[in-house]
Motif scaffolding. Structure first.
Motif, PDB file in Angstrom:
ATOM      1  N   UNK A 340      -8.175  13.108  11.972  1.00 43.87           N
ATOM      2  CA  UNK A 340      -7.612  12.353  13.383  1.00 43.87           C
ATOM      3  C   UNK A 340      -7.852  10.500  13.287  1.00 43.87           C
ATOM      4  N   UNK A 341      -6.983  10.682  14.673  1.00 44.17           N
ATOM      5  CA  UNK A 341      -6.904   8.921  14.756  1.00 44.17           C
ATOM      6  C   UNK A 341      -5.174   8.802  14.330  1.00 44.17           C
ATOM      7  N   UNK A 342      -5.463   7.429  14.912  1.00 45.29           N
ATOM      8  CA  UNK A 342      -4.240   6.491  14.457  1.00 45.29           C
ATOM      9  C   UNK A 342      -4.515   6.193  12.848  1.00 45.29           C
ATOM     10  N   UNK A 343      -3.274   6.531  12.083  1.00 45.35           N
ATOM     11  CA  UNK A 343      -3.549   5.821  10.406  1.00 45.35           C
ATOM     12  C   UNK A 343      -3.123   4.792  10.276  1.00 45.35           C
ATOM     13  N   UNK A 344      -2.501   4.130   9.062  1.00 52.78           N
ATOM     14  CA  UNK A 344      -2.287   2.591   9.349  1.00 52.78           C
ATOM     15  C   UNK A 344      -3.443   1.550   9.737  1.00 52.78           C
ATOM     16  N   UNK A 345      -2.538   0.694   8.883  1.00 54.90           N
ATOM     17  CA  UNK A 345      -3.161  -0.445   8.359  1.00 54.90           C
ATOM     18  C   UNK A 345      -2.926  -1.918   9.303  1.00 54.90           C
ATOM     19  N   UNK A 346      -3.763  -2.182   9.216  1.00 58.35           N
ATOM     20  CA  UNK A 346      -3.260  -3.790  10.672  1.00 58.35           C
ATOM     21  C   UNK A 346      -2.594  -4.804  10.096  1.00 58.35           C
ATOM     22  N   UNK A 463       1.835  16.825  19.963  1.00 62.63           N
ATOM     23  CA  UNK A 463       0.483  17.428  19.274  1.00 62.63           C
ATOM     24  C   UNK A 463      -0.249  16.122  19.567  1.00 62.63           C
ATOM     25  N   UNK A 464       0.040  14.930  19.590  1.00 61.78           N
ATOM     26  CA  UNK A 464      -0.950  14.087  19.286  1.00 61.78           C
ATOM     27  C   UNK A 464      -1.281  13.003  20.717  1.00 61.78           C
ATOM     28  N   UNK A 465      -0.188  13.656  21.962  1.00 61.46           N
ATOM     29  CA  UNK A 465      -1.135  14.720  23.048  1.00 61.46           C
ATOM     30  C   UNK A 465      -2.219  14.875  23.340  1.00 61.46           C
ATOM     31  N   UNK A 471      -6.682  14.903  28.476  1.00 66.78           N
ATOM     32  CA  UNK A 471      -4.920  14.548  28.606  1.00 66.78           C
ATOM     33  C   UNK A 471      -4.717  15.666  29.527  1.00 66.78           C
ATOM     34  N   UNK A 472      -4.895  17.460  29.500  1.00 60.71           N
ATOM     35  CA  UNK A 472      -4.783  18.015  30.831  1.00 60.71           C
ATOM     36  C   UNK A 472      -5.087  17.844  32.380  1.00 60.71           C
ATOM     37  N   UNK A 473      -5.809  16.828  32.066  1.00 62.89           N
ATOM     38  CA  UNK A 473      -6.842  16.103  33.478  1.00 62.89           C
ATOM     39  C   UNK A 473      -5.792  14.841  33.339  1.00 62.89           C
ATOM     40  N   UNK A 474      -4.898  14.851  33.007  1.00 63.05           N
ATOM     41  CA  UNK A 474      -3.714  13.231  33.374  1.00 63.05           C
ATOM     42  C   UNK A 474      -2.161  13.952  33.151  1.00 63.05           C
ATOM     43  N   UNK A 475      -1.548  13.794  34.640  1.00 60.36           N
ATOM     44  CA  UNK A 475      -0.076  13.821  34.152  1.00 60.36           C
ATOM     45  C   UNK A 475       0.713  13.545  33.510  1.00 60.36           C
ATOM     46  N   UNK A 476       1.170  14.173  32.705  1.00 58.16           N
ATOM     47  CA  UNK A 476       1.524  14.011  31.122  1.00 58.16           C
ATOM     48  C   UNK A 476       2.666  13.167  30.772  1.00 58.16           C
ATOM     49  N   UNK A 477       3.296  12.161  32.362  1.00 59.96           N
ATOM     50  CA  UNK A 477       3.726  10.694  31.762  1.00 59.96           C
ATOM     51  C   UNK A 477       2.761  10.119  31.236  1.00 59.96           C
ATOM     52  N   UNK A 478       1.586   9.816  31.979  1.00 63.06           N
ATOM     53  CA  UNK A 478       0.139   9.094  31.573  1.00 63.06           C
ATOM     54  C   UNK A 478      -0.537   9.636  30.362  1.00 63.06           C
ATOM     55  N   UNK A 479      -0.587  10.834  30.546  1.00 60.51           N
ATOM     56  CA  UNK A 479      -1.160  11.359  28.559  1.00 60.51           C
ATOM     57  C   UNK A 479      -0.477  10.825  27.626  1.00 60.51           C
TER      58      UNK A 479
END
Length: 507
Positions: A340-346, A463-465, A471-479
């Protein structure tokens, strides 16, 4: 009062008035940190196992890998070569890890193979040597790992890198270049943790049984982001039934009970989530956990797992309770977990890799194999991927790539910002992103000029959201905005846009 003084031999602090925080590394090398570091290219994990089995016999060796699958496969390969080996990673049971760590601490001629679980916080006794398979993703991780050695009087810190692929050799070279300059990643909190605002509002209401609908922000003394700026989140929680409102007071609502109420609201006590896993049992002994795909994917022959460095034959699967029962097998097996999480290098690490391709060598010991592999990459890959004067745009047939060497997050930001000239179906990499096949230099200049200072948040997969807890407890645009902000790197994207881009087309 007296001025404070930081005592840190060999560490150069930022000048007075500077924050010391940034994501860019100085190109000027400083004196190399102390430690014996060697970089080798072995070509495969099996070759790494052969070297580890043959080298440093009689010593206690800690081998770091950056995936659970790699830990399992290397552990099995070492055990097949009659090396005394122990394993540690997050999907092994607590008892299994404790037994491994205790046995390793008491033994001498042995190897323990681990993910980052043994970077810090666990005493594994007096180590002789650290070995790194491929490369960690950050200098901070490397510092923790090499710091496991050199603790006895008369010894020095040491680390042997055994890289199994050309790209990880380049990554390790870039990382060691940054390390040699005394650079380390700044500690930066994740931006906009709105999902944690929703969690905390629900948790404090549950804890106190009620919460004043005008006084809720006082629970955090007005600390952002739990101040009045969180009002849209509170309003959404009330409108969607997560919270009930009555007489100026807020109470836990039916939707919160439905989504988070199981086992006395235990889901509200942790701010992260993990992919579902099946518990693996041999008799009554828990071995660890495995990914469901290992049990569901079609494979020829008997279904076998690789866990704890040993092979296991699946005898029964309890799908309802998510348990799989196994018995020892004589070999084979699959080790697999979803990450899980964001992949990738800095940005800093990817730019250091670019420097290596352009000819800069990390000031560490390189084996002849490593030197030959880097020389080959500089001769065959560098002319089509890097240029000392800026970034490079190449075309091979219909494949147009912009070689930014800016890291995944900056490239995702650039792809969203330059949508008129980037391929909408791509997934950016650390080093390049794909542009439209009909791109012309004139269209490129127009797209660059139209950006100005208006950078755009990266596009977000739904799927990331869903993977963002609460995230279900947030408005979709804020999530969506919360996930997008974590994928973005505006500062590095601006740096890339400020560089010249050279067109280099085949034919």
């Amino acid at each position: 009062s007296r001025n404070g003084q930081v005592v840190a031999p060999g560490v150069h602090l930022p000048a007075a008035g500077g924050s010391g925080i940034g994501d860019k590394a100085s190109p000027e090398p400083s004196s190399r940190p102390a430690g014996e570091v060697e970089l080798d290219y072995v070509g495969s994990l099996d070759n790494a196992a052969k070297l580890i089995a043959a080298l440093h016999r009689g010593e206690k060796r800690l081998v770091f890998c950056d995936s659970r699958r790699q830990v399992e496969e290397l552990g099995a390969a070492l055990r097949a070569r009659e090396v005394t080996v122990f394993l540690s990673h997050a999907s092994l049971s607590v008892d299994e890890r404790t037994r491994s760590e205790q046995a390793f601490a008491e033994a001498r001629d042995c190897v323990i193979v681990s993910t980052s679980t043994l970077e810090l916080g666990i005493d594994v006794g007096d180590l002789d040597r650290v070995i790194q398979i491929d490369s960690p993703a950050s200098v901070a991780s490397f510092l923790q790992r090499i710091g496991r050695t050199g603790r006895r009087p008369g010894t020095v810190r040491n680390c042997l890198f055994l890289t199994t692929r050309k790209d990880t050799l380049l990554q390790a070279s870039g990382l060691l270049l940054l390390w040699s300059r005394g650079w380390v990643e700044p500690v930066v909190p994740p931006p906009g943790p709105r999902h944690l605002v929703a969690q905390q509002l629900l948790a404090v209401t549950l804890q106190q049984h009620k919460l004043g609908d005008q006084l809720w922000d006082r629970q955090w003394n007005g600390l952002a982001p739990f101040d009045k700026s969180a009002a849209p989140i509170l309003r959404f929680l009330t409108e969607e039934g997560f919270l009930d409102s009555d007489g100026g007071m807020l109470f836990v609502g039916p939707e919160a009970e439905r989504r988070f109420g199981k086992r006395h609201f235990i889901e509200l006590t942790a701010s992260f989530t993990a992919p579902p896993q099946f518990t693996v049992l041999s008799g009554r002994t828990e071995i660890g956990r495995t990914d469901p795909s290992v049990l569901t994917e079609e494979r020829p022959g008997p279904r076998r797992l690789l866990l704890g460095g040993r092979s296991w034959q699946v005898t029964y699967i309890d799908w309802l309770r998510k348990r799989v029962f196994v018995e020892p097998a004589d070999g084979g097996g699959i080790a697999k977990w979803m990450n899980g999480g964001v992949a990738g290098l800095s940005y800093a690490l990817t730019r250091a890799m670019r420097e290596v391709l352009l000819g800069t060598a990390p000031p560490v010991s390189l084996t002849r194999r490593a030197e030959a592999c880097l020389a080959e990459q500089r001769e065959s890959d560098a002319p089509d991927t890097v240029h000392p004067g800026g970034t490079l745009i190449t075309r091979v047939g219909s494949d147009v790539r912009w070689w930014t060497w800016a890291g995944y997050r900056a490239n995702a930001t650039l792809a969203a910002t330059l949508q008129s000239v980037t391929d909408p179906l791509q997934r950016p990499t650390d080093s390049w992103l794909r542009l439209c096949e009909n791109l012309t230099p004139a269209a490129w200049r127009v797209a660059r000029e139209n950006v100005g200072e208006n950078l755009v948040l990266p596009d977000v997969d739904r799927r990331a959201v869903r993977g963002l807890k609460f995230s279900a407890a947030l408005p979709e645009r804020l999530a969506v905005a919360t996930v997008a902000a974590r994928l973005a790197d505006f500062e590095s994207a601006r740096s890339v846009l400020g560089e010249s881009a050279r067109f280099q087309y085949d034919g």
